[in-house]
Structure formats: C-alpha cells, structure tokens
Motif scaffolding. Structure first.
Motif, PDB file in Angstrom:
ATOM      1  N   LEU A 272      28.378   0.290 -29.498  1.00 41.97           N
ATOM      2  CA  LEU A 272      28.304  -0.928 -28.693  1.00 41.97           C
ATOM      3  C   LEU A 272      28.001  -2.145 -29.565  1.00 41.97           C
ATOM      4  CD1 LEU A 272      26.329   0.203 -25.500  1.00 41.97           C
ATOM      5  CD2 LEU A 272      28.681  -0.655 -25.578  1.00 41.97           C
ATOM      6  N   ALA A 273      27.046  -1.981 -30.459  1.00 43.23           N
ATOM      7  CA  ALA A 273      26.688  -3.098 -31.339  1.00 43.23           C
ATOM      8  C   ALA A 273      27.838  -3.441 -32.274  1.00 43.23           C
ATOM      9  CB  ALA A 273      25.442  -2.735 -32.149  1.00 43.23           C
ATOM     10  N   ASP A 274      28.552  -2.428 -32.743  1.00 42.67           N
ATOM     11  CA  ASP A 274      29.637  -2.645 -33.697  1.00 42.67           C
ATOM     12  C   ASP A 274      30.791  -3.426 -33.075  1.00 42.67           C
ATOM     13  OD1 ASP A 274      30.592  -2.311 -36.312  1.00 42.67           O
ATOM     14  OD2 ASP A 274      31.880  -0.644 -35.694  1.00 42.67           O
ATOM     15  N   GLY A 275      30.906  -3.371 -31.749  1.00 47.26           N
ATOM     16  CA  GLY A 275      32.008  -4.075 -31.106  1.00 47.26           C
ATOM     17  C   GLY A 275      31.596  -5.336 -30.393  1.00 47.26           C
ATOM     18  N   ARG A 276      30.385  -5.803 -30.633  1.00 47.11           N
ATOM     19  CA  ARG A 276      29.877  -6.981 -29.932  1.00 47.11           C
ATOM     20  C   ARG A 276      29.572  -8.111 -30.903  1.00 47.11           C
ATOM     21  NH1 ARG A 276      25.040  -6.248 -25.618  1.00 47.11           N
ATOM     22  NH2 ARG A 276      26.658  -4.857 -24.800  1.00 47.11           N
ATOM     23  N   ARG A 277      29.710  -9.333 -30.430  1.00 49.45           N
ATOM     24  CA  ARG A 277      29.331 -10.500 -31.229  1.00 49.45           C
ATOM     25  C   ARG A 277      28.023 -11.068 -30.679  1.00 49.45           C
ATOM     26  NH1 ARG A 277      33.439 -12.298 -34.547  1.00 49.45           N
ATOM     27  NH2 ARG A 277      35.456 -11.295 -34.174  1.00 49.45           N
ATOM     28  N   PHE A 278      27.143 -11.461 -31.593  1.00 48.09           N
ATOM     29  CA  PHE A 278      25.806 -11.892 -31.227  1.00 48.09           C
ATOM     30  C   PHE A 278      25.622 -13.378 -31.526  1.00 48.09           C
ATOM     31  CE2 PHE A 278      25.572  -7.392 -31.633  1.00 48.09           C
ATOM     32  CZ  PHE A 278      24.546  -6.963 -30.809  1.00 48.09           C
ATOM     33  N   THR A 279      24.783 -14.011 -30.753  1.00 50.37           N
ATOM     34  CA  THR A 279      24.366 -15.400 -30.884  1.00 50.37           C
ATOM     35  C   THR A 279      25.518 -16.348 -30.579  1.00 50.37           C
ATOM     36  OG1 THR A 279      24.870 -15.909 -33.207  1.00 50.37           O
ATOM     37  CG2 THR A 279      22.851 -14.653 -32.746  1.00 50.37           C
ATOM     38  N   SER A 280      25.192 -17.628 -30.458  1.00 44.94           N
ATOM     39  CA  SER A 280      26.200 -18.645 -30.188  1.00 44.94           C
ATOM     40  C   SER A 280      27.193 -18.759 -31.333  1.00 44.94           C
ATOM     41  CB  SER A 280      25.522 -20.000 -29.949  1.00 44.94           C
ATOM     42  OG  SER A 280      24.711 -20.350 -31.070  1.00 44.94           O
ATOM     43  N   GLN A 281      26.823 -18.275 -32.523  1.00 49.60           N
ATOM     44  CA  GLN A 281      27.735 -18.303 -33.673  1.00 49.60           C
ATOM     45  C   GLN A 281      28.613 -17.064 -33.732  1.00 49.60           C
ATOM     46  OE1 GLN A 281      26.003 -19.526 -37.385  1.00 49.60           O
ATOM     47  NE2 GLN A 281      24.326 -20.630 -36.384  1.00 49.60           N
ATOM     48  N   GLU A 282      28.470 -16.191 -32.735  1.00 48.05           N
ATOM     49  CA  GLU A 282      29.282 -14.975 -32.624  1.00 48.05           C
ATOM     50  C   GLU A 282      29.250 -14.148 -33.904  1.00 48.05           C
ATOM     51  OE1 GLU A 282      33.185 -16.070 -31.232  1.00 48.05           O
ATOM     52  OE2 GLU A 282      32.467 -16.111 -29.166  1.00 48.05           O
ATOM     53  N   LEU A 283      28.046 -13.856 -34.354  1.00 47.11           N
ATOM     54  CA  LEU A 283      27.885 -13.040 -35.559  1.00 47.11           C
ATOM     55  C   LEU A 283      28.207 -11.582 -35.254  1.00 47.11           C
ATOM     56  CD1 LEU A 283      24.530 -14.406 -37.035  1.00 47.11           C
ATOM     57  CD2 LEU A 283      26.865 -15.035 -37.657  1.00 47.11           C
ATOM     58  N   GLU A 284      28.785 -10.913 -36.225  1.00 47.28           N
ATOM     59  CA  GLU A 284      29.014  -9.476 -36.141  1.00 47.28           C
ATOM     60  C   GLU A 284      27.888  -8.773 -36.890  1.00 47.28           C
ATOM     61  OE1 GLU A 284      32.837  -8.385 -37.528  1.00 47.28           O
ATOM     62  OE2 GLU A 284      33.923  -9.705 -36.161  1.00 47.28           O
ATOM     63  N   ILE A 285      27.273  -7.800 -36.257  1.00 49.81           N
ATOM     64  CA  ILE A 285      26.208  -7.048 -36.915  1.00 49.81           C
ATOM     65  C   ILE A 285      26.484  -5.564 -36.759  1.00 49.81           C
ATOM     66  CG2 ILE A 285      24.540  -8.852 -36.319  1.00 49.81           C
ATOM     67  CD1 ILE A 285      23.313  -6.731 -34.360  1.00 49.81           C
ATOM     68  N   SER A 286      25.716  -4.757 -37.455  1.00 46.85           N
ATOM     69  CA  SER A 286      25.778  -3.314 -37.285  1.00 46.85           C
ATOM     70  C   SER A 286      24.362  -2.767 -37.295  1.00 46.85           C
ATOM     71  CB  SER A 286      26.619  -2.665 -38.394  1.00 46.85           C
ATOM     72  OG  SER A 286      26.013  -2.874 -39.668  1.00 46.85           O
ATOM     73  N   LEU A 287      24.214  -1.553 -36.768  1.00 46.53           N
ATOM     74  CA  LEU A 287      22.910  -0.913 -36.671  1.00 46.53           C
ATOM     75  C   LEU A 287      22.922   0.422 -37.400  1.00 46.53           C
ATOM     76  CD1 LEU A 287      22.174  -1.447 -32.850  1.00 46.53           C
ATOM     77  CD2 LEU A 287      21.427  -2.890 -34.772  1.00 46.53           C
ATOM     78  N   SER A 288      21.863   0.692 -38.129  1.00 40.86           N
ATOM     79  CA  SER A 288      21.634   2.011 -38.701  1.00 40.86           C
ATOM     80  C   SER A 288      20.485   2.660 -37.944  1.00 40.86           C
ATOM     81  CB  SER A 288      21.291   1.910 -40.187  1.00 40.86           C
ATOM     82  OG  SER A 288      22.384   1.413 -40.924  1.00 40.86           O
ATOM     83  N   MET A 289      20.568   3.985 -37.744  1.00 41.74           N
ATOM     84  CA  MET A 289      19.566   4.662 -36.926  1.00 41.74           C
ATOM     85  C   MET A 289      19.194   6.016 -37.504  1.00 41.74           C
ATOM     86  SD  MET A 289      20.867   3.821 -33.065  1.00 41.74           S
ATOM     87  CE  MET A 289      21.945   2.412 -32.762  1.00 41.74           C
TER      88      MET A 289
END
Length: 331
Positions: A272-289
């Motif tokens: 879900l995180a890998d396919g979503r853009r975050f913040t008003s700047q539409e940043l791409e992030i990833s998560l390690s778990m």
C-alpha cells in the motif's frame, strides 16, 4: 406487613452493598493510579444500574454546559440523548435545576436529576438522571448521597483519564506513545497466557527518512509520518494497536496472531505504501518491516522487540522496501 418491611429492608441493604462495591472499586483504581477507559466504563455501567430505572441516563457535563459524554440504557436512546442535551443547556443557563418534575419530552414520565460539582479546573459536573415510568419511588437521601459520592469520583476519574490519554498518545501522529506500547504489550501478553495463542509485533521503518527531512524539511517529514500512521491504522483490527517507537519507527501489536499471518499483513501494508504518494508534494516512500512473534514461555518483551528489530535490520540490509519474519532469511 412485617414480611413486606423485611423484604424492603433486604432490598435496601443489597442496594447499599452494591453501591459501596461500585464506590470502592473506582476509588481503588484512582488511588492506585491505574485508571483506564474500561474502569470508567464499568463505573458508568454501575451508575446506570444504580438508578433502578428502565430508562436511565448518565451525563458527564463540561463547564460550558456541553455534554462530555452521554450514556443511556433502555429502548429510547435517541430521546434520552436529546433530553441530556436539553438538560445540560438548562444547567448552563439557569444553574442547578434541582429535581425535575414533569418533562415535556417525557410526559408522563418522571425525571430526577442529581448533579454534583466536579473538582477539576474545568469545573466539570457530573449529572445522574433517572427517567421513571411512575412517580411513586423518588430517590431518598441515601441514594442522593451515593450519587454525589460517585459523581465526585467520576469527576476525578475524568481528570485522571485525560492526563493518561495525553501521556499515552503521540501528539504528532496520534498513534500510541511508548507508554501505550508498554500497556498494549502487557495486555497482549496476558491474553496470550490466558488463551494459549501467541501475539505478533511488526516493527515499521520509513526508508531514507533522513533524506526526506534534509531535502524537504522537517514539516514535510512530519506530514510523511502522519500519512504513514494513517496508512497503518487503515488495516488494523479493533484489537490491534499501533504506537510510535521513536523517530520514523512504528510498532504494530497484533493479539492472537501467528508470525505468518502478521507477515501477510505487513506485506499488504508495504505494498500500500509503495503505491501511494504522500504529502502535498506527492512524495514516494517505501517501508521496511521486521516481524516477530511472542514465545509463550518468554519472560520479557525485550526478546520479541529485539527479534523484530533484527528482522527489520535484515530488510534494510537486503535493499529496503521489504518484510522479514524473524527466524527466516526471507519471506
């Protein structure tokens, strides 16, 4: 007549004993500093039962006359809540209304309000309202003394609970704090020992979070953390919890959940995180778990968190944006 009076005496003594049990239980929680929402809920349920009314209402009233919470029993909840709002507005406008006779909303019922002043700086008040179908059984002095004592304790409980809630919540992400994490672990462990079913934890880390802060500023970094917190909450069951572990790390606690099931959820969150853009700047992030499960014969929580941390380190070392279950080299 003697038999009837004896029955009435037994009923009164039973009622007094039940009332004292409610007072003592809530007082013990307050004295020990161990008040949680479930304790307050139990006290409210006891207060509602003590009204001895088919239709009962307990209102926790704030200083401006706004209801802090409205608790009802009976088959007319919407009308009771409307009555609570009407009464709190009357108290804000006219002060203590005292016992109420006829009430237009509930004619021909009988309403009896027992307000008591709170002790906190917000001057919160607690009001007990019983709505009866007959007028033959008004509250006596003992009933009112009990209501005032319980109202005083509930007022103190609200203050204590408010402090506890603030301490148990991370103000930035509105997830749990380290205190909430410890309490959730305690509860999950107790449940595991009682049911024989283990629980799992997921340690979540935002990849390259320092670069986000360095390139875009800490306000954008805060937006990312709030967005990640929202994403994590979106897939949790009612019994699950999430707490901010520190910096850009979160811990998910999953009661009655084995490692493979927790790993599946972690992978779903990662995708879900890998396919979503975050913040008003539409940043791409990833998560390690990193995922680990609590061994039923373990003696502390340090082990389960350490194993999740080691699994997280493995996910980072293998290129980030992945999930590792403790005790395995890969999914």
């Amino acid at each position: 007549g003697t038999l009837l009076r004896s029955a009435e005496l037994v009923d009164q003594l039973t009622r007094r004993t039940e009332n004292m049990a409610i007072i003592e239980a809530l007082g013990a929680c307050l004295a020990a500093g161990e008040l949680h929402q479930e304790h307050l809920d139990q006290a409210i349920d006891g207060a509602l039962a003590s009204t001895r009314s088919d239709d009962a209402l307990l209102v926790l009233i704030g200083a401006p006359g706004e209801p802090v919470s409205i608790n009802v029993r009976g088959d007319r909840p919407d009308e009771l809540r409307a009555l609570a709002i009407e009464l709190t507005e009357a108290m804000a406008r006219d002060g203590d209304p005292g016992p109420l006779g006829g009430c237009s909303l509930f004619e021909p019922f009988w309403a009896d309000l027992v307000p008591a002043s709170g002790a906190d700086r917000e001057r919160r008040e607690v009001g007990f309202l019983a709505v009866r179908r007959h007028r033959e059984q008004p509250y006596d002095d003992a009933d009112r003394s009990f209501f005032r004592a319980l109202a005083h304790l509930l007022s103190g409980a609200l203050v204590r609970l408010a402090y506890f809630t603030r301490a148990a919540e991370d103000p930035l992400t509105e997830t749990g704090s380290r205190l909430a994490l410890q309490l959730s672990l305690d509860k999950a462990r107790a449940n595991a020992l009682e049911t024989g079913r283990t629980f799992s934890v997921i340690l979540v880390d935002v990849d390259r979070f320092k670069e986000i802060n360095d390139l875009h500023g800490h306000l954008v970094g805060d937006e990312v953390l709030r967005g990640v917190a929202d994403l994590l909450r979106s897939r949790l069951r009612s019994a699950d919890s999430v707490a901010r572990y520190g910096g850009d790390e979160f811990v998910l606690i999953l009661p009655a959940t084995e490692g493979p099931e927790a790993t599946h959820l972690a992978e779903e969150l990662r995708a879900l995180a890998d396919g979503r853009r975050f913040t008003s700047q539409e940043l791409e992030i990833s998560l390690s778990m990193g995922v680990s499960s609590y061994a039923l014969d373990a003696s502390d929580f340090g082990t389960v968190l350490r194993m999740a941390d080691e699994a997280l380190y493995h996910s980072k070392a293998e290129g980030r944006n992945r999930v590792t279950l403790a005790g395995t080299d890969r999914l």
